[in-house]
Design a protein around this motif. Sequence first.
Motif, PDB file in Angstrom:
ATOM      1  N   LYS A   1       0.835  -1.198   0.000  1.00 56.13           N
ATOM      2  CA  LYS A   1       0.000   0.000   0.000  1.00 56.13           C
ATOM      3  C   LYS A   1       0.874   1.254   0.000  1.00 56.13           C
ATOM      4  N   LYS A   2       0.833   1.982  -1.084  1.00 56.33           N
ATOM      5  CA  LYS A   2       1.678   3.163  -1.228  1.00 56.33           C
ATOM      6  C   LYS A   2       1.270   4.298  -0.301  1.00 56.33           C
ATOM      7  N   TRP A   3       0.022   4.263   0.188  1.00 58.69           N
ATOM      8  CA  TRP A   3      -0.453   5.337   1.048  1.00 58.69           C
ATOM      9  C   TRP A   3      -0.084   5.140   2.516  1.00 58.69           C
ATOM     10  N   VAL A   4       0.528   3.999   2.853  1.00 64.52           N
ATOM     11  CA  VAL A   4       0.923   3.737   4.243  1.00 64.52           C
ATOM     12  C   VAL A   4       2.074   4.671   4.611  1.00 64.52           C
ATOM     13  N   PRO A   5       1.968   5.435   5.710  1.00 68.39           N
ATOM     14  CA  PRO A   5       3.044   6.353   6.132  1.00 68.39           C
ATOM     15  C   PRO A   5       4.340   5.587   6.422  1.00 68.39           C
ATOM     16  N   GLY A   6       5.439   6.079   5.889  1.00 62.28           N
ATOM     17  CA  GLY A   6       6.733   5.456   6.126  1.00 62.28           C
ATOM     18  C   GLY A   6       6.963   4.166   5.367  1.00 62.28           C
ATOM     19  N   ARG A   7       6.120   3.909   4.356  1.00 57.92           N
ATOM     20  CA  ARG A   7       6.249   2.664   3.600  1.00 57.92           C
ATOM     21  C   ARG A   7       7.619   2.530   2.956  1.00 57.92           C
ATOM     22  N   ASN A   8       8.107   3.584   2.324  1.00 56.07           N
ATOM     23  CA  ASN A   8       9.397   3.518   1.641  1.00 56.07           C
ATOM     24  C   ASN A   8      10.546   3.284   2.622  1.00 56.07           C
ATOM     25  N   ILE A   9      10.416   3.844   3.826  1.00 64.28           N
ATOM     26  CA  ILE A   9      11.459   3.646   4.835  1.00 64.28           C
ATOM     27  C   ILE A   9      11.516   2.177   5.251  1.00 64.28           C
ATOM     28  N   PHE A  10      10.335   1.610   5.563  1.00 65.19           N
ATOM     29  CA  PHE A  10      10.286   0.202   5.957  1.00 65.19           C
ATOM     30  C   PHE A  10      10.769  -0.698   4.829  1.00 65.19           C
ATOM     31  N   LEU A  11      10.367  -0.364   3.597  1.00 70.03           N
ATOM     32  CA  LEU A  11      10.781  -1.175   2.454  1.00 70.03           C
ATOM     33  C   LEU A  11      12.295  -1.098   2.256  1.00 70.03           C
ATOM     34  N   GLY A  12      12.843   0.090   2.467  1.00 68.87           N
ATOM     35  CA  GLY A  12      14.290   0.243   2.358  1.00 68.87           C
ATOM     36  C   GLY A  12      15.037  -0.560   3.406  1.00 68.87           C
ATOM     37  N   VAL A  13      14.516  -0.560   4.635  1.00 66.18           N
ATOM     38  CA  VAL A  13      15.139  -1.348   5.702  1.00 66.18           C
ATOM     39  C   VAL A  13      15.115  -2.840   5.350  1.00 66.18           C
ATOM     40  N   VAL A  14      13.992  -3.294   4.792  1.00 69.51           N
ATOM     41  CA  VAL A  14      13.879  -4.699   4.398  1.00 69.51           C
ATOM     42  C   VAL A  14      14.897  -5.039   3.317  1.00 69.51           C
ATOM     43  N   ILE A  15      15.028  -4.167   2.321  1.00 72.53           N
ATOM     44  CA  ILE A  15      15.966  -4.426   1.225  1.00 72.53           C
ATOM     45  C   ILE A  15      17.407  -4.440   1.729  1.00 72.53           C
ATOM     46  N   VAL A  16      17.734  -3.552   2.659  1.00 74.29           N
ATOM     47  CA  VAL A  16      19.102  -3.500   3.194  1.00 74.29           C
ATOM     48  C   VAL A  16      19.486  -4.818   3.848  1.00 74.29           C
ATOM     49  N   THR A  17      18.535  -5.436   4.566  1.00 73.78           N
ATOM     50  CA  THR A  17      18.846  -6.696   5.253  1.00 73.78           C
ATOM     51  C   THR A  17      19.078  -7.854   4.283  1.00 73.78           C
ATOM     52  N   LEU A  18      18.733  -7.653   3.009  1.00 70.32           N
ATOM     53  CA  LEU A  18      19.057  -8.672   2.011  1.00 70.32           C
ATOM     54  C   LEU A  18      20.562  -8.724   1.750  1.00 70.32           C
ATOM     55  N   PHE A  19      21.241  -7.598   1.966  1.00 63.45           N
ATOM     56  CA  PHE A  19      22.669  -7.498   1.653  1.00 63.45           C
ATOM     57  C   PHE A  19      23.554  -7.507   2.894  1.00 63.45           C
ATOM     58  N   PHE A  20      23.016  -7.085   4.028  1.00 65.01           N
ATOM     59  CA  PHE A  20      23.812  -6.999   5.244  1.00 65.01           C
ATOM     60  C   PHE A  20      23.136  -7.776   6.367  1.00 65.01           C
ATOM     61  N   ASN A  21      23.965  -8.511   7.113  1.00 64.82           N
ATOM     62  CA  ASN A  21      23.476  -9.299   8.237  1.00 64.82           C
ATOM     63  C   ASN A  21      24.185  -8.841   9.499  1.00 64.82           C
ATOM     64  N   ALA A  22      23.455  -8.796  10.607  1.00 61.02           N
ATOM     65  CA  ALA A  22      24.042  -8.311  11.855  1.00 61.02           C
ATOM     66  C   ALA A  22      25.162  -9.214  12.347  1.00 61.02           C
ATOM     67  N   GLY A  23      25.075 -10.504  12.082  1.00 59.39           N
ATOM     68  CA  GLY A  23      26.103 -11.431  12.529  1.00 59.39           C
ATOM     69  C   GLY A  23      25.663 -12.229  13.744  1.00 59.39           C
ATOM     70  N   VAL A  24      26.469 -13.218  14.084  1.00 55.16           N
ATOM     71  CA  VAL A  24      26.118 -14.151  15.155  1.00 55.16           C
ATOM     72  C   VAL A  24      26.156 -13.481  16.520  1.00 55.16           C
ATOM     73  N   ILE A  25      27.230 -12.731  16.817  1.00 59.71           N
ATOM     74  CA  ILE A  25      27.389 -12.149  18.156  1.00 59.71           C
ATOM     75  C   ILE A  25      26.301 -11.114  18.463  1.00 59.71           C
ATOM     76  N   PRO A  26      26.014 -10.145  17.573  1.00 60.47           N
ATOM     77  CA  PRO A  26      24.912  -9.217  17.870  1.00 60.47           C
ATOM     78  C   PRO A  26      23.574  -9.926  18.071  1.00 60.47           C
ATOM     79  N   ASN A  27      23.301 -10.939  17.264  1.00 60.29           N
ATOM     80  CA  ASN A  27      22.050 -11.692  17.437  1.00 60.29           C
ATOM     81  C   ASN A  27      22.015 -12.389  18.788  1.00 60.29           C
ATOM     82  N   TYR A  28      23.148 -12.948  19.197  1.00 59.41           N
ATOM     83  CA  TYR A  28      23.208 -13.627  20.490  1.00 59.41           C
ATOM     84  C   TYR A  28      22.978 -12.634  21.628  1.00 59.41           C
TER      85      TYR A  28
END
Length: 291
Positions: A102-129
Amino acid sequence: MSYVHTKRLTAGDYVNYSLLGLISIISLFPFFYVLSISFTDPGAYVPFKFYLFPEKWSLYSYRYILSTNSFINSFKSTVFITVAGTVLNVLFTFTMAYGLTKKWVPGRNIFLGVVIVTLFFNAGVIPNYLVVKNMGLLNSYWSLIWPSLTNAWSLVVVKSFMESIHSELEDAAKIDGCSDLAVFWRIVIPLSMPAIAAFTLFFAVGHWNTYFNALIYISDTKKWTLQLLVKQLVIEGDASGVAQTLDNDAAPPVETIRMASIVLAMLPILVIYPFLQKYFAKGVMLGSIKG
């Protein structure tokens, strides 16, 4: 009259089919070996001998494993993680993906950008732990569920699938008085059943086979998943975790216990997969088509 034109096989086709058939047969040998050892009677088992078929059939190893508290506890733990995790994965993935369409959802592009970034970068084992530890989830089944409620790849594919659903259907439902939530449950979800079936299989297999996260977050042996127990048996060769007698008889050889545990660990997924196979391919393909 209608004529059926069949493709004439060439020499290259025969070579390809022969090679594929040979590779398939070779690939089946380990499965036959595992099944053969698991069904071999403990009294007839000879170590380091290759069995394609049991010399004497017996279910003793399966009866032994299914009578042990360790295996039953691991099985219950894995079933709970798989069922609860899959339900929450599907719920969060499809609701969030629907919101991102839904393009009318506030902050949609920001959330979508965050999702796309996680496709390329991972926090790693230690931060997750550290996140899991600070949330107080160590040695909890929820440590294997909450941190992975969804993932970027699933969101992108489901979002693409939902965008292929014609918006006119939603508009017609709203004209009839449906709210956004009612449109989602009554229109979008029924039309998304192929994708839901496909991703249910994805998530269920992932949770059923969870090993690395369980190895890191679960130190209590009573809460071990099935894969951790099988690893203890197969790789480390330690059967002490399931060591107990059945009807006051001697325990079967460790090798037969290993093979029977492998079969039991694979069996549920092998039983479920054929029923979801047709939805699996269809759901993935529909997600790549823009309607």
